[in-house]
Each structure stands twice: as structure tokens, then as C-alpha cells.
Design a protein around this motif. Structure first.
Motif, mmCIF file in Angstrom:
data_model
loop_
_atom_site.group_PDB
_atom_site.id
_atom_site.type_symbol
_atom_site.label_atom_id
_atom_site.label_comp_id
_atom_site.label_asym_id
_atom_site.label_seq_id
_atom_site.Cartn_x
_atom_site.Cartn_y
_atom_site.Cartn_z
ATOM 1 N N GLU A 201 0.771 -1.050 0.044
ATOM 2 C CA GLU A 201 0.013 0.048 0.034
ATOM 3 C C GLU A 201 0.977 1.351 -0.213
ATOM 4 O O GLU A 201 2.047 1.260 0.675
ATOM 5 C CB GLU A 201 -0.892 -0.025 1.303
ATOM 6 N N GLY A 202 0.519 1.962 -0.892
ATOM 7 C CA GLY A 202 1.436 3.425 -0.947
ATOM 8 C C GLY A 202 0.651 4.476 0.154
ATOM 9 O O GLY A 202 -0.556 4.444 0.566
ATOM 10 N N SER A 203 1.546 5.307 0.727
ATOM 11 C CA SER A 203 1.218 6.124 1.642
ATOM 12 C C SER A 203 2.001 7.410 1.439
ATOM 13 O O SER A 203 3.427 7.216 0.886
ATOM 14 C CB SER A 203 1.460 5.758 3.115
ATOM 15 N N PRO A 204 1.860 8.656 2.135
ATOM 16 C CA PRO A 204 2.956 9.739 1.922
ATOM 17 C C PRO A 204 4.303 9.500 2.704
ATOM 18 O O PRO A 204 5.101 10.038 2.275
ATOM 19 C CB PRO A 204 2.042 10.630 2.794
ATOM 20 N N GLN A 205 4.124 8.646 3.565
ATOM 21 C CA GLN A 205 5.413 8.229 4.286
ATOM 22 C C GLN A 205 6.357 7.018 3.417
ATOM 23 O O GLN A 205 7.359 6.697 3.925
ATOM 24 C CB GLN A 205 5.262 8.008 5.732
ATOM 25 N N GLY A 206 5.804 6.491 2.437
ATOM 26 C CA GLY A 206 6.467 5.662 1.669
ATOM 27 C C GLY A 206 5.367 4.354 1.579
ATOM 28 O O GLY A 206 4.249 4.291 2.118
ATOM 29 N N ASN A 207 5.923 3.342 0.960
ATOM 30 C CA ASN A 207 5.176 1.988 0.964
ATOM 31 C C ASN A 207 4.958 1.333 2.154
ATOM 32 O O ASN A 207 5.953 1.236 3.046
ATOM 33 C CB ASN A 207 5.883 1.068 -0.107
ATOM 34 N N ARG A 208 4.050 0.691 2.466
ATOM 35 C CA ARG A 208 3.713 -0.155 3.533
ATOM 36 C C ARG A 208 3.327 -1.439 3.076
ATOM 37 O O ARG A 208 2.447 -1.693 2.045
ATOM 38 C CB ARG A 208 2.291 0.490 4.498
#
Length: 365
Positions: A201-208
Motif C-alpha cells: 500500500e502506498g502512503s505519504p510516508q512511503g510504501n507499507r
């Protein structure tokens, strides 16, 4: 076509000479097409073969504390030349029906002069590709491509939570923890049943990255027991279906687990540490003793042979300090694990600035 009345053999001679000239001069027309069909595959296979030998050479070299050397092929220029010629000669008599003499000939010359360019991997590119730990978001999605999860984690991961993989330089307890290999085997059985998956999953903090474990009610008791044991070993609450995987020693409260991945050099070092080397090399201090195995393990992840007679059709082979090292062509498990190593190396190199190998094949006649 020139003809001479009363000289049918002369006419036939000129026809044959013209045909020879046509064949010699037109032979180069499909030449480039044939080169592309043949050489694209041949050069690709040659590059793969060279990469296998380089990887195996680094595995064995690291076993003896030698630095890894990476010298990829950055360019291949395949230069070809094709020359054709034809000639014809005739001697004619002025007397009717007198014998005629003549000769025809032709030739085609072919030469290939390939040029290879090697670009050493150094500096920041080497650090990024070989020295830094592989990102979990780079490694774990390979499970979705069908890579066996136990092979992948055994190669690329040093620890999951408090469970430790084998480590050649960790002293007497270098075989790792029993729970690590128990976890790998349970995850593999769940993967075969289709009950484990990785999600990015993509997120503003990087991939999770998340590991999902979902075992339906109609599944077997063994499958449910494996899922429960995995959650227990990962210290997540019973019934958890989505487990977030974080790099490093993370706060593992709730449904999160920390994972420490290996670098490419670390991965190659650990594979090399499982090679059975001659006892005299250990006794002399040239290398360390082979990493021990726990009773739960069946075999090294990649079996590299040394000593004895090397087969002619080895999957990969190199010579190091006047000894042969090879992987058997008939050892599918080792070959597959070696291909996973090659895939991880390719992924680690994907972000470097050096160009990928370019094969230039002139297609003109």
C-alpha cells in the motif's frame, strides 16, 4: 540476356552466370533478419550464463573473506560483415557448332567481431545495490509472484521479530533459532494452500507492506493450526488477518512485526557459509567452519559442491584457488533458489545510475 544464334550452350552459360551473380549479390538481403532472430536469444543466454558465474564466484570468494567484485556487461556491439562476389568467363569459336568453353564462380565471406564493454559497479551504485539492506517492500511482494516464501525469507531476511536466521559471523550459535525455521515451514504450507498473501500500500510516508493470513472455516485442522502457530511466533493477537511488516526492530504491539533484511553481500555471504569446504582450509584459518544446521532444516538453501569430478553440464561452475565449485544441473531446489538470488540482485540494481546492458546488432545487408 545475351544470346548468340546457333550457340545454345552459350545462352545457357550466360543464364547460369547471371543466376550465380544474382544469388551472390542478393544473399545479404535477409542477413540482418536472421541475425536478429538468432543473436537476440544467444546473447541473452550468454549474459545469463556470465551473471551466474559471477554470482557463484562472489559466493565462493566471500566464503574465503575476499571482497565481492561486480563487473556487469554494460554494452554488447555485434559487428558483422558479409561480402559476396561472382564472376563468369567464356571463350567462343566462330565456327558453327564448335565447342564453347567457359567458367562461372562466386563466393560469400562472413565475419563477426563482437565488442563487449564492462562497467565496474563502484561507489554509491555499489553501496545501493550490494551493501544496503534490501527493502521489505522490494522482497516480500515476490511471494505474490509464486516464489516460495520459505526460500525467499531464508535467503533475504536475517530476523523476524525475535526469531533469528543463521548468521555465519555470530559465533557458536550461528545456526539461528528453531522458531525462525518453524515459522518458514508453516508459512510455506499456508502459501501452498492459498492462505497467505502480501499486499503493498502506498502512503505519504512511503510504501507499507502487509502480510495477510486468512484461513476459512472449511479449511483443515492442520491449516488452522499453522495459522495459529504463525501468529504465536510473530506475537500478534489470535485471529489477526493483516500483519504490517516494518523494517528494523519495531514496536511489535498489536498487529505489527519488525523484520531485518539482508544486503546482497550479506545474502551471498550466508549462502557461502553453508558450503562444505575442505577441513584443512578451516584448520589453517583460511575460512570459518561451515554454518551448522538445526534438526528442523533439511538441507542448505543452495548446495554448492567442491572436490571430486565436476560434471560437464553443471548449472553454474567456477574455479577458485585451483578448486572447482559447482551447482548440479539435476538439483532443482538449488537452481531455483539461485535464480531467486539472481532476481533479488537484479531488483537491488534496478535503481542504480549505470545503464542496463545494451546489445547493438547491425541489421543492414
Amino acid at each position: 540476356m545475351p544470346t548468340v544464334p546457333g550457340y545454345p550452350r552459350v545462352s545457357r552459360f550466360f543464364k547460369m552466370a547471371a543466376l550465380t551473380t544474382t544469388l551472390a549479390t542478393s544473399a545479404c538481403m535477409p542477413f540482418g533478419t536472421r541475425l536478429l532472430q538468432d543473436d537476440q536469444v544467444d546473447y541473452a543466454r550468454a549474459l545469463v550464463f556470465a551473471q551466474k558465474r559471477q554470482t557463484l564466484a562472489n559466493i565462493v570468494g566471500l566464503r574465503y573473506a575476499e571482497p565481492a567484485v561486480v563487473l556487469p556487461v554494460s554494452q554488447v556491439i555485434a559487428a558483422y560483415s558479409l561480402d559476396g562476389s561472382a564472376n563468369a568467363a567464356a571463350a567462343l569459336s566462330t565456327q558453327n557448332n564448335a565447342p564453347t568453353t567457359g567458367s562461372i564462380g562466386g563466393g560469400i565471406g562472413y565475419a563477426t567481431r563482437p565488442t563487449f564493454t564492462f562497467t565496474p559497479l563502484t561507489g554509491e551504485d555499489f553501496a545501493n545495490a550490494y551493501s544496503r539492506p534490501l527493502a521489505p517492500s522490494l522482497v516480500l511482494p515476490l511471494v505474490q509472484s509464486g516464489v516460495p516464501i520459505d526460500v525467499l525469507l531464508r535467503l533475504a531476511v536475517q530476523s523476524i521479530g525475535s526469531l533469528q536466521n543463521s548468521a555465519a559471523l555470530s559465533g557458536a550459535n550461528n545456526a539461528g533459532s528453531h522458531g525462525f525455521f518453524e515459522l518458514l515451514q508453516a508459512l510455506r504450507r499456508l502459501q501452498l494452500g492459498g492462505f497467505v498473501a502480501m499486499r503493498l500500500e502506498g502512503s505519504p510516508q512511503g510504501n507499507r507492506i502487509f502480510m495477510s493470513i486468512e484461513v476459512p472455516a472449511q479449511a483443515s485442522d492442520d491449516d488452522r493450526a499453522d495459522a495459529a502457530r504463525v501468529r504465536e511466533l510473530l506475537t500478534v493477537p489470535a485471529g489477526t488477518t493483516d500483519i504490517e511488516v516494518l523494517y528494523g526492530v519495531a514496536d511489535e504491539s498489536g498487529s505489527r512485526v519488525g523484520i531485518v533484511t539482508r544486503s546482497v553481500i550479506g545474502m551471498l555471504t550466508e549462502v557461502g557459509a553453508q558450503i562444505q569446504v575442505p577441513p584443512e582450509d578451516v584448520a589453517s584459518g583460511a575460512t570459518l567452519a561451515t554454518v551448522g544446521f538445526l534438526d528442523i532444516e533439511r538441507r542448505p538453501v543452495i548446495i554448492v559442491h567442491t572436490g571430486g569430478k565436476m560434471p560437464d553440464n553443471a548449472y553454474a561452475s567456477i574455479k577458485h584457488q585451483r578448486r572447482d565449485y559447482w551447482i548440479e544441473q539435476t538439483d532443482f531446489d538449488s537452481k531455483f533458489a539461485f535464480s531467486v538470488v539472481q532476481t533479488l540482485i537484479a531488483l537491488a540494481q534496478a535503481g542504480r545510475s549505470q545503464p542496463i546492458p545494451v546489445v547493438t546488432i547491425p541489421a543492414g545487408g
